[in-house]
Design a protein around this motif. Structure first.
Motif, PDB file in Angstrom:
ATOM      1  N   ARG A  18      30.961  37.365 -13.559  1.00  0.00           N
ATOM      2  CA  ARG A  18      32.021  36.784 -12.724  1.00  0.00           C
ATOM      3  C   ARG A  18      33.015  35.967 -13.530  1.00  0.00           C
ATOM      4  O   ARG A  18      34.099  35.660 -13.054  1.00  0.00           O
ATOM      5  N   GLN A  19      32.641  35.589 -14.761  1.00  0.00           N
ATOM      6  CA  GLN A  19      33.584  34.922 -15.653  1.00  0.00           C
ATOM      7  C   GLN A  19      34.518  35.938 -16.305  1.00  0.00           C
ATOM      8  O   GLN A  19      35.610  35.584 -16.735  1.00  0.00           O
ATOM      9  N   ARG A  38      26.484  35.207 -13.505  1.00  0.00           N
ATOM     10  CA  ARG A  38      27.552  34.240 -13.767  1.00  0.00           C
ATOM     11  C   ARG A  38      28.486  34.761 -14.852  1.00  0.00           C
ATOM     12  O   ARG A  38      29.705  34.605 -14.764  1.00  0.00           O
ATOM     13  N   VAL A  88      29.116  32.969 -22.105  1.00  0.00           N
ATOM     14  CA  VAL A  88      28.935  31.743 -21.319  1.00  0.00           C
ATOM     15  C   VAL A  88      27.461  31.517 -21.004  1.00  0.00           C
ATOM     16  O   VAL A  88      27.121  30.745 -20.115  1.00  0.00           O
TER      17      VAL A  88
END
Length: 267
Positions: free
Chosen positions: A214-215, A211, A198
Motif C-alpha cells: 500500500r506504500q 503495508r 518500509v
C-alpha cells in the motif's frame, strides 16, 4: 432601500466576476506562458506537465508525454495512471514531485481504494513498457507464489490467501537461494513486484507485506526522445491524435509540429 442594495450587490458581483474567472483559469493553467497546457487538481494530487488528464483533455490532442495520461474519475476521484494503457496494469498515483521528477505509484489491485483491503492480492508484474521511468529509492523485490502444495523455509505463508491444501506465500528475492527449484511445490502462479523498503524487521513478513504494497514504489522520470527538440527550444510537447503528429506548445500559446522559434540546438 432594498432595491438600492440589490443594485449595489449586482454591481459588486459584476466587478468581482472577472477576478474570480481569472483565478479559476489560473488554477487550471500549468503556467500563464503556456495556455495550452493545463494543470488539474485530482484529490490531493496535482496533475501537471509532463502528466496530463486523460479524461479531461480534448479527444484530439494533449500536452504532455505519451503514456503519462492520468484518469481522475475512477474510484471516487483518485488519480489513476494506466501504465502503457494495458488496462489491467493501472496504478494509483498518491504523490508526484515535479521538482525532483519523482512519482509514487501503488498497484490498484492492492491499494487502499480497492477491496478487499484486509487481504491484498498482487495480480501482475510491473511492466513499464517503453516509458521513461526508472526505479528510485530503497526498493525491495517481492516474489509471490499462489496455490502451492507447500511453502519453502525462506518464504512466508499468507494465511488469508491459503487453504489447508493450497498455500500462498511471499518472500524477498534477496533471500531466495540461487537456482532454487519451485516446481517441487507445484505453484499455479508467480508474480514479482517492487515496493519501497518500509519493512519493520520486528514484525513478520506475512503481515508487513500488506503495508508495503500500500506504500507502493517510487519512480523517477526522464525526458522522452520525441520531446527533446521541443523542450530544449523552450516548449512543452504533446501529440495530435487526428494528424498523428508530435506537437510543441510554445510560450504565448503558439503550437507547432516541431519546436519553438527554430531555436533548437543539438549538443
Amino acid at each position: 432601500m432594498s432595491h438600492l442594495l440589490h443594485s449595489l450587490s449586482l454591481s459588486l458581483l459584476l466587478l468581482l466576476f472577472p477576478f474570480f474567472f481569472f483565478i479559476s483559469i489560473a488554477a487550471q493553467s500549468n503556467d500563464t506562458n503556456f495556455p495550452g497546457c493545463f494543470a488539474y487538481k485530482c484529490a490531493n494530487t496535482t496533475i501537471s506537465y509532463p502528466f496530463w488528464r486523460l479524461d479531461g483533455e480534448p479527444a484530439t490532442q494533449y500536452c504532455g508525454y505519451e503514456g503519462f495520461g492520468i484518469n481522475c474519475d475512477n474510484y471516487g476521484g483518485t488519480p489513476e495512471i494506466p501504465i502503457a494503457y494495458l488496462g489491467r496494469d493501472s496504478y494509483y498515483a498518491p504523490s508526484i514531485s515535479y521538482e525532483s521528477k519523482r512519482i509514487v505509484l501503488v498497484d490498484y489491485d492492492v491499494s487502499p481504494v480497492v477491496p478487499p483491503v484486509d487481504c491484498p492480492r498482487v495480480r501482475h508484474d510491473i511492466d513499464l513498457g517503453n516509458l521513461p521511468f526508472n526505479f528510485w529509492g530503497q526498493n525491495v523485490n517481492l516474489s509471490f507464489h499462489f496455490n502451492c502444495t507447500g511453502v519453502p523455509s525462506f518464504a512466508h505463508e499468507i494465511p488469508c490467501l491459503s487453504t489447508p491444501t493450497n498455500k500462498s506465500c511471499v518472500h524477498s528475492l534477496t533471500f531466495e537461494p540461487e537456482n532454487f527449484d519451485w516446481t517441487q511445490y507445484s505453484c499455479d502462479e508467480e508474480v514479482l513486484t517492487t515496493v519501497l523498503d518500509v519493512f519493520n524487521v520486528t514484525r513478520p513478513m506475512e503481515k508487513e507485506f500488506r503495508r508495503a504494497l500500500r506504500q507502493g514504489f517510487e519512480l523517477k522520470w526522464g525526458r522522452t526522445e520525441d520531446c527533446e527538440k521541443c523542450e530544449v527550444s523552450g516548449g512543452r510537447c504533446g501529440y495530435n491524435r487526428n494528424t498523428r503528429e508530435d506537437m510543441c506548445f510554445c510560450s504565448g500559446g503558439k503550437t507547432t509540429t516541431g519546436h519553438c522559434n527554430g531555436t533548437f540546438t543539438k549538443d
